[in-house]
Design a protein around this motif. Structure first.
Motif, PDB file in Angstrom:
ATOM      1  N   ARG A  78      70.213 -41.027  64.802  1.00  0.00           N
ATOM      2  CA  ARG A  78      69.350 -42.136  65.219  1.00  0.00           C
ATOM      3  C   ARG A  78      70.181 -43.246  65.832  1.00  0.00           C
ATOM      4  O   ARG A  78      71.185 -43.674  65.271  1.00  0.00           O
ATOM      5  N   ASP A  79      69.787 -43.717  67.054  1.00  0.00           N
ATOM      6  CA  ASP A  79      70.497 -44.801  67.727  1.00  0.00           C
ATOM      7  C   ASP A  79      70.483 -46.045  66.850  1.00  0.00           C
ATOM      8  O   ASP A  79      69.441 -46.428  66.308  1.00  0.00           O
ATOM      9  N   TYR A  81      70.449 -49.069  67.609  1.00  0.00           N
ATOM     10  CA  TYR A  81      69.554 -50.112  68.114  1.00  0.00           C
ATOM     11  C   TYR A  81      68.070 -49.755  67.943  1.00  0.00           C
ATOM     12  O   TYR A  81      67.208 -50.601  68.170  1.00  0.00           O
ATOM     13  N   CYS A  82      67.767 -48.523  67.595  1.00  0.00           N
ATOM     14  CA  CYS A  82      66.381 -48.044  67.643  1.00  0.00           C
ATOM     15  C   CYS A  82      65.811 -47.684  66.277  1.00  0.00           C
ATOM     16  O   CYS A  82      64.811 -46.953  66.191  1.00  0.00           O
ATOM     17  N   LYS A  83      66.400 -48.173  65.201  1.00  0.00           N
ATOM     18  CA  LYS A  83      65.980 -47.771  63.861  1.00  0.00           C
ATOM     19  C   LYS A  83      64.525 -48.117  63.572  1.00  0.00           C
ATOM     20  O   LYS A  83      63.838 -47.413  62.835  1.00  0.00           O
ATOM     21  N   ASP A  85      62.005 -48.915  65.931  1.00  0.00           N
ATOM     22  CA  ASP A  85      61.190 -48.904  67.142  1.00  0.00           C
ATOM     23  C   ASP A  85      59.885 -48.160  66.888  1.00  0.00           C
ATOM     24  O   ASP A  85      59.777 -46.947  67.087  1.00  0.00           O
ATOM     25  N   THR A 320      70.423 -53.664  61.594  1.00  0.00           N
ATOM     26  CA  THR A 320      70.926 -52.955  62.766  1.00  0.00           C
ATOM     27  C   THR A 320      72.449 -53.006  62.858  1.00  0.00           C
ATOM     28  O   THR A 320      73.102 -52.016  63.208  1.00  0.00           O
ATOM     29  N   THR A 453      61.508 -52.620  70.893  1.00  0.00           N
ATOM     30  CA  THR A 453      61.640 -51.660  71.992  1.00  0.00           C
ATOM     31  C   THR A 453      62.678 -52.128  72.999  1.00  0.00           C
ATOM     32  O   THR A 453      63.485 -51.333  73.507  1.00  0.00           O
ATOM     33  N   CYS A 456      66.035 -51.579  71.621  1.00  0.00           N
ATOM     34  CA  CYS A 456      66.355 -50.156  71.712  1.00  0.00           C
ATOM     35  C   CYS A 456      66.757 -49.771  73.134  1.00  0.00           C
ATOM     36  O   CYS A 456      67.679 -48.977  73.342  1.00  0.00           O
ATOM     37  N   THR A 457      66.084 -50.360  74.135  1.00  0.00           N
ATOM     38  CA  THR A 457      66.314 -49.998  75.533  1.00  0.00           C
ATOM     39  C   THR A 457      67.490 -50.769  76.154  1.00  0.00           C
ATOM     40  O   THR A 457      68.379 -50.184  76.776  1.00  0.00           O
ATOM     41  N   LYS A 459      69.638 -52.866  74.481  1.00  0.00           N
ATOM     42  CA  LYS A 459      70.764 -53.009  73.556  1.00  0.00           C
ATOM     43  C   LYS A 459      71.329 -54.439  73.624  1.00  0.00           C
ATOM     44  O   LYS A 459      70.557 -55.392  73.585  1.00  0.00           O
TER      45      LYS A 459
END
Length: 518
Positions: A78-79, A81-83, A85, A320, A453, A456-457, A459
């Motif tokens: 899992r990225d 930054y995207c935990k 999202d 994060t 979001t 996540c996109t 960063k």
């Protein structure tokens, strides 16, 4: 009208040999108690800002309503930054703001009919109902409906309370008294983050305690609204000059001659009635261009500082960068304490240093902190699929976020409430405040819905994005905002008349007023 206001502000005696309080610095017990009760409306907004971000990362809350988020967090790849999202999860937070936007517009018209005190009372009752529904929630639908009731309460109180403070406080200390709303807002945020810190340790139902305790500040607001009377301006506008004068006499002091101030209030209201084609329609005229620009610019820039998402999602941000749940909430508590201390400092300096100075100093410091956070995240988070950064850099992010929060609390945090509440003339004051709050809440809705979001996109670039906007708004304030400290509300037009750019529109406004009076 403006000349009378300044004359009264500079004089020392009234028509009966008593001291007058118009534009003066006398602070009575009555005005302090009244303003504190009105400012307590900030508690409910602040509590909600603080509680929602902490609750949305609590394991017990996620397992009950968003089990898919828990499953995705456990994914090995899992990225970082995207935990979190998940659009439905962010809707839990953002739904309040869209409801607040709608209710603030309604509150503008309701305020003119029933007064600011009644609107604050209604807001407190709605927030109380929402807190009960959220604490008892069994499904996502109950959560969202409860959040919308909270939003209706926030919209009503955020529209009425700052105006109540601006119209009640003595001109010399109006900035400090209006800042009290933001002080209570931050105090509510601190109370919520401390609550989250302890309830996070309670398995299964700890989140219910956090959401249910929102009823405490709501009860304080309801009781406070029951104990205050309406403002003199609002009472005159609703055709009750005797009560208005009695209210003004009480808050200024029984031994103070309020004749000059009361006359200016009546003149301002009568001028508004003579040209009463509707406040929103009036704003389209060229003579009100400067008010319309500030009405849009201040709430837009406020949200583009990025502070609303930092306030709401700071626990998520700290998770994060690598903190565990308990330390992430503790980080939010630290931010709230820093914010509270900066607002306290702002309260003491806003009427001395002025509004423009705080905007400029705070803006420069915020921009530097955001660029530094972006650099640390770019260099030390997410490389080689790492889901956390080294502890010393994580603490560096926390320190920079604290510096950023202090700069915000010194400048944009309180001034977003102070400046709009004092610059509008009485004929558009309710509509102007409603538009300001509506725009702010609409942008807050958009940001809280899409921030996770975007994180996540984009960063780390998301912080560069906010830093760029802070640069733009700092230049804007330096060039286009006149200084308003110490100016009586009824004499505020003269400030715009002296500004290098806006004076052309003030001249047009005076000509329009003369034509309408013929």
């Amino acid at each position: 009208m403006a000349r009378r206001g300044f004359a009264a502000a500079d004089g020392t005696g009234g028509e009966h040999g008593r001291p007058h309080g118009y534009g003066g610095g006398r602070v009575t017990t009555s005005v302090v108690v009244t303003c504190l009760m009105a400012a307590s409306c900030g508690l409910i907004f602040g509590y909600d800002i603080g509680v929602s971000g902490g609750v949305t990362q609590m394991q017990s809350f996620l397992e009950k309503f968003f089990p898919e988020v828990v499953r995705e967090m456990k994914g090995a790849k899992r990225d970082a930054y995207c935990k979190y999202d998940n659009q439905i999860l962010t809707a839990f937070t953002s739904s309040l703001y869209i409801a607040g936007m709608l209710s603030s517009l309604v509150a503008s018209r309701v305020t003119r009919r029933v007064g600011r005190q009644a609107v604050m009372l209604s807001g407190g009752v709605l927030f109380l109902a929402g807190s009960v529904l959220n604490a008892a929630a069994l499904n996502i639908a109950m959560l969202i409906i409860g959040r919308m009731l909270l939003g209706f309460g926030v919209g009503f109180t955020a529209q009425a309370a700052p105006l109540y403070l601006a119209e009640t406080a003595p001109a010399k200390w109006r900035g400090a008294f209006t800042t009290a709303y933001n002080f209570f807002l931050v105090l509510g945020t601190l109370a919520a983050t401390v609550t989250n810190y302890f309830t996070n340790r309670i398995p299964v139902w700890g989140w219910r305690v956090s959401l249910g305790l929102a009823g405490v500040p709501a009860t304080i607001v309801v009781l406070g609204a029951l104990l205050v009377t309406d403002t003199p301006s609002s009472l005159v506008m609703r055709g009750d000059p005797d009560r208005a004068r009695a209210s003004l006499q009480r808050i200024r002091g029984e031994d103070v001659d309020v004749g000059d101030e009361f006359k200016d209030i009546v003149v301002a209201v009568e001028e508004a009635r003579r040209n009463d084609e509707g406040a929103f329609e009036r704003l389209r005229g060229k003579g009100y261009r400067h008010y319309l620009v500030m009405m849009v610019a201040i709430p837009t820039f406020f949200d583009l500082t990025g502070m609303i998402v930092i306030s709401v999602f700071s626990p998520v941000l700290f998770r994060t960068v690598g903190f565990n749940s308990q330390k992430a909430i503790l980080g939010s508590v630290i931010l709230s304490l820093v914010n509270l201390s900066s607002v306290a400092v702002s309260t003491f300096v806003v009427d001395r240093a002025g509004r423009r100075f705080l905007f400029l100093v705070g803006g420069i410091a915020m921009m530097l902190c955001q660029v530094a956070v972006a650099w640390i995240l770019a260099e030390h988070l997410g490389r080689h699929h790492a889901t956390a950064m080294a502890k010393n850099y994580a603490y560096g992010v926390l320190a920079l976020t604290c510096m950023y929060t202090f700069s915000f609390g010194l400048s944009w945090g309180p001034l977003k409430w102070v400046v709009p509440s004092e610059i509008y003339p009485v004929e558009i004051r309710s509509a102007g405040q409603a538009m300001t709050i509506a725009i702010a809440l609409t942008l807050s809705f958009a940001q809280t819905q899409v921030f996770i979001t975007l994180l996540c996109t984009m960063k780390y670039v998301i912080f560069v994005f906010y830093a760029g906007w802070v640069l733009v708004m700092t230049v804007f304030m330096a060039a286009l905002l006149p200084e308003t400290k110490g100016v009586p509300l009824e004499a505020m037009r003269s400030v715009w008349a002296k500004h290098w750019y806006w004076r052309r529109f003030v001249r047009d406004a005076k000509q329009d007023s003369q034509v309408n009076c013929l």
